[in-house]
Design a protein around this motif. Structure first.
Motif, mmCIF file in Angstrom:
data_model
loop_
_atom_site.group_PDB
_atom_site.id
_atom_site.type_symbol
_atom_site.label_atom_id
_atom_site.label_comp_id
_atom_site.label_asym_id
_atom_site.label_seq_id
_atom_site.Cartn_x
_atom_site.Cartn_y
_atom_site.Cartn_z
ATOM 1 N N LYS A 115 24.410 40.142 48.648
ATOM 2 C CA LYS A 115 24.309 41.241 47.681
ATOM 3 C C LYS A 115 25.655 41.927 47.444
ATOM 4 C CE LYS A 115 19.578 42.193 49.234
ATOM 5 N NZ LYS A 115 18.678 43.196 49.860
ATOM 6 N N PHE A 116 26.690 41.475 48.147
ATOM 7 C CA PHE A 116 28.015 42.068 47.983
ATOM 8 C C PHE A 116 28.567 41.703 46.611
ATOM 9 C CE2 PHE A 116 32.719 41.510 49.029
ATOM 10 C CZ PHE A 116 33.012 42.838 48.765
ATOM 11 N N ARG A 117 28.767 42.724 45.771
ATOM 12 C CA ARG A 117 29.166 42.494 44.367
ATOM 13 C C ARG A 117 30.666 42.532 44.142
ATOM 14 N NH1 ARG A 117 24.989 39.838 43.750
ATOM 15 N NH2 ARG A 117 23.005 40.985 43.677
ATOM 16 N N LYS A 118 31.434 42.772 45.197
ATOM 17 C CA LYS A 118 32.898 42.777 45.109
ATOM 18 C C LYS A 118 33.417 43.872 44.182
ATOM 19 C CE LYS A 118 32.819 37.831 46.020
ATOM 20 N NZ LYS A 118 33.136 36.475 45.546
ATOM 21 N N GLU A 119 32.634 44.950 44.053
ATOM 22 C CA GLU A 119 33.112 46.101 43.280
ATOM 23 C C GLU A 119 34.179 46.855 44.060
ATOM 24 O OE1 GLU A 119 29.549 48.231 42.521
ATOM 25 O OE2 GLU A 119 28.817 46.809 41.020
ATOM 26 N N SER A 120 34.186 46.682 45.359
ATOM 27 C CA SER A 120 35.236 47.221 46.220
ATOM 28 C C SER A 120 35.698 46.084 47.114
ATOM 29 C CB SER A 120 34.701 48.384 47.062
ATOM 30 O OG SER A 120 33.635 47.947 47.895
ATOM 31 N N ASN A 160 37.628 35.344 50.183
ATOM 32 C CA ASN A 160 36.576 35.086 49.194
ATOM 33 C C ASN A 160 35.863 33.770 49.485
ATOM 34 O OD1 ASN A 160 35.134 35.799 46.819
ATOM 35 N ND2 ASN A 160 36.360 34.344 45.635
ATOM 36 N N TRP A 185 33.679 47.850 51.940
ATOM 37 C CA TRP A 185 32.220 47.655 52.020
ATOM 38 C C TRP A 185 31.776 47.602 53.481
ATOM 39 C CZ3 TRP A 185 29.264 42.988 53.187
ATOM 40 C CH2 TRP A 185 27.910 43.072 52.808
ATOM 41 N N LYS A 236 31.823 33.122 50.430
ATOM 42 C CA LYS A 236 30.965 32.139 49.746
ATOM 43 C C LYS A 236 30.304 31.190 50.749
ATOM 44 C CE LYS A 236 33.506 32.082 45.351
ATOM 45 N NZ LYS A 236 34.379 31.278 44.450
#
Length: 203
Positions: free
Chosen positions: A62-67, A6, A72, A10
């Motif tokens: 744009k990676f929303r970390k939904e997966s 993570n 991804w 960032k």
């Protein structure tokens, strides 16, 4: 997703390319292997895997970390391969087997030590025929077979990568394997017919 991964995401979003290289390093070989097995040759695999990482770098913000990041990333990889296959006017893939492991669909792992040259030739021919048959499948069935039978992804992981239900994954895999059997049986029949024709000519 790990804290370290993570943090690298960032930093990468802020333009730290060294962090991005560290982020993608564990996935580079896997992405190449997926591209290689979907596209069938080293040139397209290298080109497409480079394209994948360029897309990832450009879209990371744009990676929303939904997966997970890996899901991804592999989704982008498969979409890139699909785009590449669509661009081909004719799908004539030739897959080299030199770097491939046993694929686990109809050919058991074998210790080749002590086997005759004839045995090894027949074994390699069988593997060639299976890979050639996989390359004749349409994209959605080929993707299911490659992800499950060649790379060992779970049904759940494939569903996340392909953005479909587990039921759809199982259906595609089942149909893909059935089509694969049909292709192999047809190829074997044609091979036997050619053998008989050649035998008649020689007789």
């Amino acid at each position: 997703m790990s804290t370290g991964e993570n943090d690298l995401i960032k930093k990468s979003v802020k333009g730290d390319f060294q962090a991005f290289e560290e982020l993608i390093q564990p996935y580079q070989q896997k992405v190449y292997n997926l591209c290689y097995r979907m596209l069938g040759n080293d040139y397209d695999a290298v080109d497409s895997s480079q394209e994948v990482f360029l897309k990832v770098y450009g879209a990371l913000g744009k990676f929303r970390k939904e997966s997970s990041f890996s899901t991804w990333l592999y989704r982008i990889t498969m979409n890139t391969c699909a785009d590449q296959l669509r661009k081909r006017k004719k799908q004539k893939n030739i897959v080299s087997l030199e770097q491939m492991e046993d694929i686990g669909i109809g050919i058991a792992e074998t210790d080749s030590r002590g086997n005759s040259p004839e045995f090894e030739l027949n074994r390699r021919e069988s593997r060639d025929e299976i890979i050639s048959a996989i390359n004749k499948l349409s994209y959605k069935f080929k993707a299911a077979v490659v992800l499950k039978d060649l790379h060992g992804f779970t049904y759940s992981e494939i569903a996340d990568i392909q953005k479909c239900s587990i039921g759809t994954v199982k259906s595609r895999l089942s149909r893909g394997r059935n089509y694969l059997r049909d292709i192999l049986e047809k190829d074997m029949e044609q091979k036997e017919n050619r053998f008989r024709q050649n035998s008649r000519k020689e007789g």
